[in-house]
Scaffold this motif. Structure first.
Motif, PDB file in Angstrom:
ATOM      1  N   VAL A   1       0.627  -1.488  -0.001  1.00  0.00           N
ATOM      2  CA  VAL A   1      -0.098  -0.393   0.128  1.00  0.00           C
ATOM      3  C   VAL A   1       0.589   1.185  -0.102  1.00  0.00           C
ATOM      4  O   VAL A   1       1.819   1.222   1.081  1.00  0.00           O
ATOM      5  N   LEU A   2       0.895   2.205  -1.024  1.00  0.00           N
ATOM      6  CA  LEU A   2       0.618   3.978  -0.768  1.00  0.00           C
ATOM      7  C   LEU A   2      -0.039   4.402  -0.061  1.00  0.00           C
ATOM      8  O   LEU A   2      -1.414   4.461  -0.739  1.00  0.00           O
ATOM      9  N   VAL A   3       0.767   5.313   0.929  1.00  0.00           N
ATOM     10  CA  VAL A   3      -0.210   5.111   1.943  1.00  0.00           C
ATOM     11  C   VAL A   3       0.286   7.700   1.681  1.00  0.00           C
ATOM     12  O   VAL A   3       0.409   7.452   2.290  1.00  0.00           O
ATOM     13  N   PRO A   4      -0.232   8.841   0.421  1.00  0.00           N
ATOM     14  CA  PRO A   4      -0.159  10.041   1.507  1.00  0.00           C
ATOM     15  C   PRO A   4      -0.682   9.714   2.450  1.00  0.00           C
ATOM     16  O   PRO A   4      -1.889   9.563   2.975  1.00  0.00           O
ATOM     17  N   VAL A   5      -0.083  10.954   2.829  1.00  0.00           N
ATOM     18  CA  VAL A   5      -0.558  11.136   4.906  1.00  0.00           C
ATOM     19  C   VAL A   5      -0.233  13.006   5.169  1.00  0.00           C
ATOM     20  O   VAL A   5       0.736  13.647   4.155  1.00  0.00           O
ATOM     21  N   PHE A   6      -1.552  13.179   5.613  1.00  0.00           N
ATOM     22  CA  PHE A   6      -1.530  14.942   5.617  1.00  0.00           C
ATOM     23  C   PHE A   6      -1.962  14.715   7.221  1.00  0.00           C
ATOM     24  O   PHE A   6      -2.140  14.337   8.094  1.00  0.00           O
TER      25      PHE A   6
END
Length: 204
Positions: A154-159
């Motif tokens: 899984v790739l997870v953009p985090v903000f």
């Protein structure tokens, strides 16, 4: 989707590891098999140990089917170590089968997409996990028991918290369908998320 395309996607995922963060919709080590275990809907709960800084997390979930796709909602909390306090976990997810096994490529696969938040004591964080789950269903001989071992990169953009990043997790898991109504799930993460989770689901 052709096996060669799947291989290319996995190479991109494996090359994209970055930073220290969570994975999946709420930052806990709960991953997904390429199959849904239910015909119409399911509900249940997960207990997980997300690793450093968190004692444990408890989450409930509800998933429902719509044709070839399924959707889910989950919510709960995690107890932080020491005087850290408590954080609220909320998320949603979508899964679609995109790969059928063949003699050349003996795994089935599903695209997974989600959105979630991990908020409360400390910086608020928001996750947008995108991954491909690969696995195969097996049936125990002379039994209605089935199990699905799988991998779920899984790739997870985090903000949130004034920062943004793209993180990576490599999920490993097994789903056990013990009866027509009852399923047990075990999963764990490597990479930017570590830990293990155990879930119980009632399926219809």
């Amino acid at each position: 989707m052709r096996p060669s395309a799947v291989g290319s996607m996995l190479l991109v995922v494996l090359a994209s590891s970055a930073g220290r963060a969570g994975a999946q919709e709420t930052g806990t080590p709960l991953f997904k098999a390429p199959y849904r275990a239910f015909q119409t809907h399911e509900f249940g709960g997960f207990f997980s140990d997300p690793g450093e800084g968190v004692n444990f997390a408890l989450e409930g979930f509800y998933h429902y089917a719509r044709g070839a796709y399924d959707f889910g909602l989950q919510g709960g909390f995690e107890d932080l170590s020491g005087p850290g306090g408590t954080r609220v976990l909320l998320g949603g997810d979508f899964r679609a089968r995109v790969i059928a096994s063949t003699q050349q490529f003996p795994l089935d696969g599903a695209l997974t997409v989600g959105f979630g938040m991990n908020v409360g004591d400390g910086p608020d964080r928001f996750f947008v996990p995108i991954g491909v789950s690969l696995g195969r269903r097996f049936q125990v001989e002379n039994s209605q028991v089935t199990f699905v071992p799988y991998v779920h990169p899984v790739l997870v953009p985090v903000f949130g918290g004034g920062n943004s990043d793209v993180d990576f997790a490599f999920g490993l898991g097994v789903d056990f369908r013990l009866t027509r109504e009852f399923s047990v799930r075990v999963s764990g993460g490597l990479g930017d998320i570590e830990g293990i989770g155990v879930g119980l689901a009632f399926v219809r």
